[in-house]
Design a protein around this motif. Structure first.
Motif, PDB file in Angstrom:
ATOM      1  N   LYS A 117       0.823  -1.098  -0.125  1.00  0.00           N
ATOM      2  CA  LYS A 117       0.195  -0.096  -0.255  1.00  0.00           C
ATOM      3  C   LYS A 117       0.759   1.341  -0.038  1.00  0.00           C
ATOM      4  N   ASP A 122      -7.255   3.366  -1.614  1.00  0.00           N
ATOM      5  CA  ASP A 122      -8.248   3.249  -0.918  1.00  0.00           C
ATOM      6  C   ASP A 122      -9.425   3.306  -1.228  1.00  0.00           C
ATOM      7  N   CYS A 144      -2.559  -7.318   0.187  1.00  0.00           N
ATOM      8  CA  CYS A 144      -2.891  -6.455   1.236  1.00  0.00           C
ATOM      9  C   CYS A 144      -4.141  -7.029   2.094  1.00  0.00           C
ATOM     10  N   PRO A 201      -3.637  -2.085  -3.932  1.00  0.00           N
ATOM     11  CA  PRO A 201      -3.879  -1.783  -2.526  1.00  0.00           C
ATOM     12  C   PRO A 201      -3.677  -0.502  -2.051  1.00  0.00           C
ATOM     13  N   TRP A 202      -2.821   0.180  -2.996  1.00  0.00           N
ATOM     14  CA  TRP A 202      -2.711   1.681  -2.699  1.00  0.00           C
ATOM     15  C   TRP A 202      -3.693   2.624  -2.686  1.00  0.00           C
ATOM     16  N   PRO A 246      -8.794  -4.318  -1.467  1.00  0.00           N
ATOM     17  CA  PRO A 246      -7.317  -4.111  -1.974  1.00  0.00           C
ATOM     18  C   PRO A 246      -7.264  -4.633  -3.296  1.00  0.00           C
TER      19      PRO A 246
END
Ligand code: SF4
Length: 337
Positions: free
Chosen positions: A130, A202, A156, A199-200, A195
């Motif tokens: 993330k 949100d 994630c 996953p980065w 995710p």
């Protein structure tokens, strides 16, 4: 903390213009962003201070709902007479979170956009997909007591930390957004993301978009509701499991029910199709137990967080019982005289 440019916007147009560049972050209460910047987890090139934007009011909507300005502090939202009277589930959830000082500073928009409290995300010496895409996930096979049991991916298993958002999910709130492409509305269930292999990300905001408000539909969940939060300490702790229930009873049976979980997934967890099985049913431990099984179907522990699955099952049943009995978990000890 890395150096950054600071811009103070006077209106939404100025904020969007300043927010159009690379690595820009909007600053409101700063209760999460500034911490992340101090730890070098967030390293924005530009910080756009939006605190002077006219988004600091709670307004009536045609048809009986309420619009919560993105810059209204969480505490002011929880104690607003209209919110307390018409959306007690939301007040209760907000008051279950953080501390009085944080609730005074944190804003509604910021609450939506706060980031996970995964230990590895905050520790730049460890792998985290993330924070640094492709670096790996320290929590899988690592210390994962607080992590997700639903909706995770091989990349994630973080959870969303908000209490407020769990109630907003149960209330079918709508997020109002302004951006380079204009204004739009996002159903709350579509706002946060699982995710997956990104996953980065949100949430589903596009680059440069700004949350301007949250609309609460006119609904009557003022009698049969609860926000049940289970955590390691009685205050100032994130949920291991939380349950928001909004229920409407007619003639002793459940006419409508919505159940959202916190602390178990990358977003507030709801399964509207499972909720259907409680409609037209009289409240009972058997019906609530069967529903909790449906809501938790597919839950997978990672070792240290295995306990969350049976804990969530019991919490769902208890929360439904509280809501059906009109005996919500009390947050009155949070009132500051
Ligand atoms: Fe990072 Fe997510 Fe893994 Fe935590 S769970 S280390 S936030 S990738």
């Amino acid at each position: 903390m890395s150096p950054f440019d600071y811009i103070r916007a006077g209106n939404v147009g100025e904020a969007l213009q300043a927010g159009a560049g690379e690595q820009v972050r909007y600053l409101a209460g700063g209760t999460n962003l500034v911490d992340l910047m101090k730890e070098n987890v967030e390293r924005p090139v530009t910080v756009v201070d939006i605190n002077r934007l006219p988004l600091d009011r709670i307004e009536e909507l045609d048809g009986g709902g309420l619009r919560l300005g993105a810059l209204v502090p969480n505490a002011d939202t929880a104690w607003d007479e209209r919110v307390e009277r018409r959306y007690p589930l939301l007040s209760s959830a907000i008051l279950a979170g953080a501390s009085p000082q944080l609730r005074n500073a944190a804003t509604n928009g910021g609450n939506l956009n706060q980031r996970t409290r995964c230990y590895y995300f905050y520790d730049v010496a460890t792998p985290c997909n993330k924070r640094e895409p492709g670096s790996g996930c320290g929590a899988i096979g690592g210390v994962n007591r607080i992590h997700a049991v639903l909706g995770g991916s091989e990349q994630c298993i973080a959870t969303h930390p908000s209490d407020m958002c769990v109630a907003l999910a149960a209330l079918d709130a709508v997020v109002r957004v302004s951006g380079p492409g204009g204004d739009r509305e996002i159903a709350f269930s579509d706002y946060h993301r699982l995710p997956g292999d990104e996953p980065w990300r949100d949430n589903n905001l596009q680059p440069g978009e700004l949350v301007t408000g949250i609309d609460l539909p006119a609904e009557d969940f003022t009698q049969n509701y609860t926000y049940l939060k289970l955590r390691d300490r009685l205050s100032y702790a994130f949920a291991l499991v939380s349950v928001a229930v909004a229920m409407r009873l007619e003639g002793g049976t459940i006419a409508e029910v919505r159940v959202a979980l916190g602390g178990v997934a990358h977003k507030p967890w709801r399964r509207p199709e499972a909720e259907q099985q409680l409609h037209g049913v009289a409240p009972s431990p058997q019906a609530f137990g069967a529903f909790s099984d449906a809501l938790l179907a597919g839950a997978v522990g990672q070792g240290e967080n295995d306990f969350k699955i049976p804990l969530a099952r019991k919490a769902i049943v208890r929360a439904l019982k509280q809501a059906a009995g009109a005996t919500p978990q009390s947050q009155t000890d949070k009132r500051v005289a």
